[in-house]
Structures are given as C-alpha cells and as structure tokens.
Motif scaffolding. Structure first.
Motif, short mmCIF file in Angstrom:
data_model
loop_
_atom_site.label_atom_id
_atom_site.label_comp_id
_atom_site.label_asym_id
_atom_site.label_seq_id
_atom_site.Cartn_x
_atom_site.Cartn_y
_atom_site.Cartn_z
N PHE A 1 31.75 7.24 18.05
CA PHE A 1 32.25 8.10 16.99
C PHE A 1 32.98 7.27 15.93
N ASP A 2 32.96 7.80 14.73
CA ASP A 2 33.71 7.19 13.63
C ASP A 2 35.19 7.49 13.85
N SER A 3 35.99 6.44 14.06
CA SER A 3 37.40 6.64 14.35
C SER A 3 38.17 7.21 13.17
N ALA B 1 31.09 0.68 23.20
CA ALA B 1 31.39 1.76 22.26
C ALA B 1 32.80 1.62 21.69
N ALA B 2 33.75 1.21 22.52
CA ALA B 2 35.13 1.05 22.04
C ALA B 2 35.22 -0.04 20.97
N VAL B 3 34.46 -1.11 21.14
CA VAL B 3 34.47 -2.18 20.14
C VAL B 3 33.84 -1.71 18.83
N LEU B 4 32.74 -0.98 18.92
CA LEU B 4 32.07 -0.48 17.73
C LEU B 4 32.97 0.47 16.95
N GLU B 5 33.75 1.26 17.66
CA GLU B 5 34.61 2.23 16.99
C GLU B 5 35.81 1.58 16.29
N GLN B 6 36.06 0.30 16.57
CA GLN B 6 37.17 -0.39 15.92
C GLN B 6 36.87 -0.74 14.46
N ASP B 7 35.58 -0.85 14.12
CA ASP B 7 35.18 -1.17 12.75
C ASP B 7 34.05 -0.23 12.33
N PRO B 8 34.36 1.06 12.17
CA PRO B 8 33.31 2.04 11.87
C PRO B 8 32.66 1.81 10.51
N GLU B 9 33.37 1.25 9.57
CA GLU B 9 32.80 1.03 8.25
C GLU B 9 31.65 0.03 8.30
#
Length: 263
Positions: free
Chosen positions: A179-181, A65-73
């Motif tokens: 979540f979208d950062s 999840a932390a990796v996914l939130e690094q590039d929310p776009e």
C-alpha cells in the motif's frame, strides 16, 4: 488312557487351529489399522508442514512489502514506467535477489513483486529468478493470474493458496499487498512461492519412516503366522500319530480278545 490322551491332543490341535484363524484375522485388522494410522499421521504432518511453509512465505513477502512501502513515490514511478535503468530498480532488484538467495536459499523457490494489468493478467516488477534460464522473469513480463493471485488482488489481504501447477512448476504461493503509505492506496503485491520439490524433501523422510515401520510390523506378523502354522502342522502330525497308536492298540486288544475267546 489312550483315548483320553487322544482326545486331549485333538482338542489342543483344534484349539490351535482356531487360534491361528483368529491370529490371521487379528493380523489383517492390525495391518489395516496401521495403514490408516500412518495415513492420518502423514496427512496431519503434511498439513502442518504446508502451513509452516505458507507462513514462512508470508513473512518473507511481508518484509519486502514493508521496504517497498517506505518509498511509495519511487515505487509508483517504476510501476508506471518500468524503467529498469533507474537506481531504484537496481536497488530493489538486488534486495529481492539477496532475500531469496541469502538465508532463504533452501526455504523458498521464487520471490517477486507484481502488479495487475487486466482482469486476467499481471506484470512482473521485480523478481529473484535466475537470468538465462527458463525461470527468468524480466520486469514487464506478463503472465496469467492464478486463482490465488486473483483472490489477493480482490481482497487486498495476505493470502496463502494451495498447490497450483503453472509453467514455473507446482507451487504453493503466498501474497502480501503493498500500500501507498501516504494515502493507503493499493499498489501491488509481493509473491513468495515454495515448490512441491521442497515439500517432498521434507516429507520423504517421514514417508520412508512410516513405510519402514509398516514393513517391520508386517514382517513380524508374517513370521509369527508361519511359526504358528508350523506348530499347527506338528500338532496335526502328533494327533495323527496318536490316532494311529490308538487304532493299533485297539486292533491288538481286539485280536487278543478274539484269540482268548477262541479255543
């Protein structure tokens, strides 16, 4: 003197019989207590193992999840398009597979990212499952929501469920929201499962140990019980011999007395 000896032997035999009955009762109580204690220990350790497995799943899911939130776009774009030809998909799919089949090969069963598409269904986005097997989940595959999944979507909080049997097997699942950062908007959840097979692999040695200990205790008690019974039989034989000797002596004395009184 013989009467006193007979009384002593009879009293001792009676005492041994009473001791045998008390020992049998004690054996039954101890066996029941051992079984109850073993069940409590097994259940307690099982709960601890389950919690540790759930925490492990939460930690792994949180890292994805932390990796996914690094590039929310890029993640949002993939959710909307499910375009598996993009470099982002290839990179994230490889990451999920590496986390699952790297250090966690023996720790977890499945690792995946999903998004809710209706009140009852979710769609797979990334999954670690093996191609060309019954456990292959392609991007876009729709599956029904389980109660734990539903709770994760509704609360948008990390959740560890209980054992649930699905088409993928009997699994203990943990879910972490993504979540979208940029704006804090909820986007998806990361799921991580451990199977009941892995759970049994941990618990089976403990169960074997507990059953072995119980069998040893029962065998020891049975051995001592039969030994006590053998001693009781020997005492009964001795008591019978004592009574026979006493009767023979009494009959001899009575006969001699009669002969002495008879001219």
């Amino acid at each position: 003197m013989a009467t006193t000896h007979e009384t002593t032997v009879t009293s001792f035999a009676t005492s041994k019989k009473r001791s045998g009955r008390l020992y049998l009762l004690l054996c039954i109580v101890l066996i029941c207590a051992t079984i109850a204690f073993g069940a409590v220990v097994y259940t307690s350790i099982g709960q601890q193992v389950k919690q540790q497995m759930g925490d492990k799943c939460l930690g792994i899911a949180s890292s994805i999840a932390a990796v996914l939130e690094q590039d929310p776009e890029s993640f949002r774009y993939f959710i909307d398009t499910l375009d598996t030809s993009t470099e982002y998909y290839q990179r994230m799919q490889a990451l999920v597979e590496e986390v699952r089949w790297g250090k966690n090969r023996d720790n977890i069963a499945f690792l995946y990212v999903e998004n809710r598409v209706s009140e009852t269904d979710m769609v797979h986005l990334f999954a670690n499952t093996i191609p060309n097997t019954d456990h292959y989940a392609t991007a876009g595959l729709v599956n029904p929501l389980t109660p734990t999944r539903t709770l994760a979507y509704e609360t948008q909080q990390p959740v560890v469920g209980d054992w649930v049997t699905t088409e993928w097997g009997t699994l203990l699942s943990a879910y972490v929201p993504v979540f979208d950062s940029r704006n804090g908007e909820f986007m998806a959840i990361v799921g991580c499962d451990v199977s009941d097979v892995q759970y049994r692999e941990v618990m089976s040695p403990l169960l074997t140990l507990l059953l072995g200990g119980l069998a040893l205790i029962i065998a020891l008690m049975v051995f001592l019980f039969f030994r006590l019974n053998r001693e009781n039989r020997l005492l009964e034989e001795l008591n019978e011999m004592t009574r026979s000797a006493a009767d023979a002596k009494s009959n001899f004395l009575a006969s001699m007395s009669h002969e002495m009184r008879t001219p």
